[in-house]
Design a protein around this motif. Structure first.
Motif, PDB file in Angstrom:
ATOM      1  N   HIS A   5      43.093 -24.646   6.491  1.00 24.61           N
ATOM      2  CA  HIS A   5      44.314 -24.709   7.302  1.00 24.61           C
ATOM      3  C   HIS A   5      45.398 -25.456   6.532  1.00 24.61           C
ATOM      4  N   HIS A  51      42.936 -23.055  17.269  1.00 24.37           N
ATOM      5  CA  HIS A  51      43.130 -22.377  15.987  1.00 24.37           C
ATOM      6  C   HIS A  51      44.616 -22.060  15.766  1.00 24.37           C
ATOM      7  N   THR A  52      44.960 -21.837  14.523  1.00 23.38           N
ATOM      8  CA  THR A  52      46.297 -21.327  14.183  1.00 23.38           C
ATOM      9  C   THR A  52      46.124 -19.907  13.666  1.00 23.38           C
ATOM     10  N   ARG A 110      42.260 -25.887  13.219  1.00 25.09           N
ATOM     11  CA  ARG A 110      43.199 -26.874  12.662  1.00 25.09           C
ATOM     12  C   ARG A 110      42.510 -27.959  11.829  1.00 25.09           C
ATOM     13  N   THR A 112      48.735 -23.724   4.992  1.00 28.27           N
ATOM     14  CA  THR A 112      50.000 -24.258   5.524  1.00 28.27           C
ATOM     15  C   THR A 112      50.938 -24.652   4.380  1.00 28.27           C
TER      16      THR A 112
END
Ligand SMILES: Cc1cc2nc3c(=O)[nH]c(=O)nc-3n(C[C@H](O)[C@H](O)[C@H](O)COP(=O)(O)O)c2cc1C
Length: 183
Positions: A59, A133-134, A54, A63
């Protein structure tokens, strides 16, 4: 004899194939980062999952743009791979700092990395939070590769030396192709 292992679990399940993930920020500035936590998760439709911390600028970029390119680096650009995985694109043009070249993609606004042997263009269809994490799940919308990268329906790793991560600053590669029908 089995012994208890103090190694981080992700270092025990290794080596992991390294990708250079290119993305684009909300101002249209491209970024590139090294990722090893990448896996193919569906054949039809073709889907890839990448795990992005993140805190990474990548990220933020993915996003907002909802797209990324998975680029396949080879051992001859290992120095660039290490650097792209050490500094952040938040403070400036990482492509330039690392010495890599953004080139137009086929289906996305996000550029590919010219120096890589293959490029997989993905549009994000889903995300899932996983610890720190994503997970970004991307549907493949276009793929390109260097002439001669593929032989007998697989990546020719005797020519295209993939970057495999062991952990920290340690890497390895592959070179041998074994056809299990011959066993
Ligand atoms: C070999 C290697 C593998 C890495 N794998 C990942 C990964 O899978 N996920 C991740 O979030 N960061 C990973 N990193 C760290 C990022 O590449 C690093 O934090 C980078 O500076 C992020 O750049 P950014 O802020 O421009 O996105 C890895 C670094 C290296 C050197």
């Amino acid at each position: 004899m089995k012994i208890e292992c103090s190694l981080k679990p992700n270092r025990l399940f290794a080596p992991q194939l390294v990708g250079l993930v290119s993305s684009m920020d909300k101002n249209g500035r491209p970024n590139v980062a090294t990722l090893a936590w990448i896996t193919s998760v569906s054949a039809e439709p073709p889907l890839f999952c990448i795990a992005v911390g993140r805190s990474r600028y990548t990220h933020q970029c993915i996003t907002s743009s909802r797209e990324f390119v998975l680029n396949l680096p080879t051992m001859d650009i290992l120095k660039e791979v290490q650097l792209a995985g050490t500094i952040s694109g938040r403070e400036g043009d990482k492509f330039e700092k690392v010495g890599l070249t953004p080139v137009e993609s086929i289906a996305l606004k996000t550029p590919c990395v010219k120096e890589c042997a293959a490029h997989i263009e993905c549009k994000v269809i889903d995300t899932k939070e996983a610890g720190d994490h994503t997970l970004f799940i991307g549907k493949v919308v276009a793929t390109t590769c260097e002439f001669g990268a593929v032989k007998d329906g697989v990546l020719d790793v005797s020519r295209i030396k993939p970057v495999l991560h062991l952990g920290g600053t340690f890497f390895t590669t592959a070179g041998e192709i074994v056809d299990s029908r011959g066993l």
